[in-house]
Design a protein around this motif. Sequence first.
Motif, mmCIF file in Angstrom:
data_model
loop_
_atom_site.group_PDB
_atom_site.id
_atom_site.type_symbol
_atom_site.label_atom_id
_atom_site.label_comp_id
_atom_site.label_asym_id
_atom_site.label_seq_id
_atom_site.Cartn_x
_atom_site.Cartn_y
_atom_site.Cartn_z
ATOM 1 N N ALA A 1 0.769 -1.342 -0.009
ATOM 2 C CA ALA A 1 -0.086 0.185 0.001
ATOM 3 C C ALA A 1 0.782 1.270 -0.350
ATOM 4 O O ALA A 1 0.480 2.170 -0.666
ATOM 5 N N ALA A 2 1.913 1.229 0.722
ATOM 6 C CA ALA A 2 3.082 2.526 0.598
ATOM 7 C C ALA A 2 3.467 2.473 -0.476
ATOM 8 O O ALA A 2 3.556 3.604 -1.036
ATOM 9 N N VAL A 3 4.070 1.381 -1.206
ATOM 10 C CA VAL A 3 4.535 1.555 -2.540
ATOM 11 C C VAL A 3 3.390 2.324 -3.518
ATOM 12 O O VAL A 3 3.709 3.348 -4.322
ATOM 13 N N TYR A 4 2.143 1.856 -3.344
ATOM 14 C CA TYR A 4 1.259 2.385 -4.257
ATOM 15 C C TYR A 4 1.037 3.824 -4.151
ATOM 16 O O TYR A 4 0.684 4.525 -5.118
ATOM 17 N N VAL A 5 1.010 4.169 -2.929
ATOM 18 C CA VAL A 5 0.832 5.787 -2.609
ATOM 19 C C VAL A 5 2.039 6.485 -2.934
ATOM 20 O O VAL A 5 1.894 7.504 -3.431
ATOM 21 N N PRO B 1 11.356 -7.213 -6.114
ATOM 22 C CA PRO B 1 12.341 -6.438 -6.746
ATOM 23 C C PRO B 1 12.698 -5.032 -6.365
ATOM 24 O O PRO B 1 13.468 -4.698 -6.878
ATOM 25 N N LEU B 2 11.966 -4.298 -5.514
ATOM 26 C CA LEU B 2 12.268 -3.139 -5.354
ATOM 27 C C LEU B 2 13.326 -3.173 -4.087
ATOM 28 O O LEU B 2 14.074 -2.125 -4.015
ATOM 29 N N GLY B 3 13.670 -4.298 -3.261
ATOM 30 C CA GLY B 3 14.610 -4.581 -2.498
ATOM 31 C C GLY B 3 14.217 -3.964 -0.997
ATOM 32 O O GLY B 3 13.844 -4.776 -0.025
ATOM 33 N N ARG B 4 14.443 -2.579 -0.694
ATOM 34 C CA ARG B 4 13.936 -2.216 0.685
ATOM 35 C C ARG B 4 12.779 -2.505 1.219
ATOM 36 O O ARG B 4 12.494 -2.913 2.332
ATOM 37 N N PRO B 5 11.627 -2.507 0.359
ATOM 38 C CA PRO B 5 10.276 -2.533 0.861
ATOM 39 C C PRO B 5 10.246 -4.236 1.255
ATOM 40 O O PRO B 5 9.277 -4.368 1.861
ATOM 41 N N PHE B 6 10.822 -5.093 0.836
ATOM 42 C CA PHE B 6 10.873 -6.423 1.192
ATOM 43 C C PHE B 6 11.088 -6.491 2.669
ATOM 44 O O PHE B 6 10.577 -7.136 3.751
ATOM 45 N N LEU B 7 12.436 -5.726 3.125
ATOM 46 C CA LEU B 7 12.684 -5.815 4.567
ATOM 47 C C LEU B 7 11.739 -4.857 5.462
ATOM 48 O O LEU B 7 11.347 -5.365 6.631
#
Length: 466
Positions: A338-342, A376-382
């Motif tokens: 949701a944060a990535v979407y925003v 794929p975005l890296g940091r959002p996985f963490l």
Amino acid sequence: MHQDPRATATAILPLVGGPANVVSAAHCVTRLRLGLADRSRVREAALRALPGVLGIVEDGTSYQIVLGPGVVGRVAEEFDTLLAPAGGAAELAARGAELRAANRRRNATPLKTGLRRVADVFVPLIPALIGCGILAGVGGLLANLGWLPGFTPALTVLSSAFMALIAVFVGHNTAKEFGGTPVLGGAVAAVVVYPGVAKVSAFGAALAPGQGGVLGALAAALLGTYVEKWCRARLPGTLDVLLTPTLTVLVPGLVTLYVLMYAAGAAATALGTAASWLLATTGAVAGLLLGGLFLPLVMLGLHQALIPLHATLIEQRGHTVLLPLLAMAGAGQVGAAAAVYVRLRHDTSLRTTIRSALPAGLLGIGEPLIYGVSLPLGRPFLTACVGGAAGGAFVGLFAMLGTEVGATAIGPSGWALFPLLAGGSGPAATAAVYAGGLLTGYVAGFAATYWFGRLEPDRPAAPPPP
């Protein structure tokens, strides 16, 4: 609108290289697992764009297409039908076995291989566990409300019968997975649940039917498989027919009675005691660790290796206290997406992926969001793991305060787990704590990703210099 399984299977087949490129086909709860002769022939972009395809996973042993629970079984059945003219089921199975063996030798460590094979013993049991778990939950709710007193015993029978005989199914699947005769594996494991074991004493105490549970059944059938292979390699054909089945039941059966049931029973009791102690004394910390580390296990495909632990706890206590904690990882993933979407408002492709994968994520199917967004975005996985840790800590904290949350079956997660919740504080309190954990995971995953996910918001292009 529901996608036609036949249409989905027909669309997938040419995109994975056609029938000649598919050497094995199987499925688990959410994924169609394919063995491919040449992975370079896969048109992955077109495959990902198909309606109903939620994601793609490659683990070194198979090419996995995420279709979701309920859907994957029907698509797999149609897929098998389409493959049949390419050489028949026997030839397909033989080529698939050869490919899987080669892939495992090349890519799998002994630990990962062992964990996956144990998981493959239990994965086929998940539909029955879900069905019986829901019936147990409904029966418990009706009993607590005092409704339909003449009907609740029938629900209890229906929900409990499978669990009473689960050792037999575990033995059957163990022998099948490790190369033995499935019915002999079931016969050896049946010793664990046979009422007559109460007349046998081991280590100075009488055995109890079911002692050792699924762990004892797994060990018994595994031993039976090795005894069967040993006999078949040494006995001539005339003796093999009579002596191999006899020795396969006799030798592992005696070892099961006098060693394995006692040892596995002690291990299962220790597991239940440890889980209770862990949550009662360090629940918040345990929840933080379990919720925070589960996404990496899902990413590696090793999360199914926890199924024997869940099954043991359900067998002992009627519910597993680990699954609701682990389910918080999915909440963190949803918050991160949701944060990535925003933040990335102008990334149309990524936002489309999130919109299509988010409903599955809310129901606990995390692979589409993992492989399509956060990883794929890296940091959002963490930062998604941070959200899972926060949700797990929330649920674990309430376990320390006396409101334990458990699940009567395994498989569902996210919102889909609500019908399967159980606990000693009543359904309302249990559901409230679980909902609070999900909300905490959503918020923490969103905040951590929004502020620390290294997402650069799109900005309008600067005007050209004068």
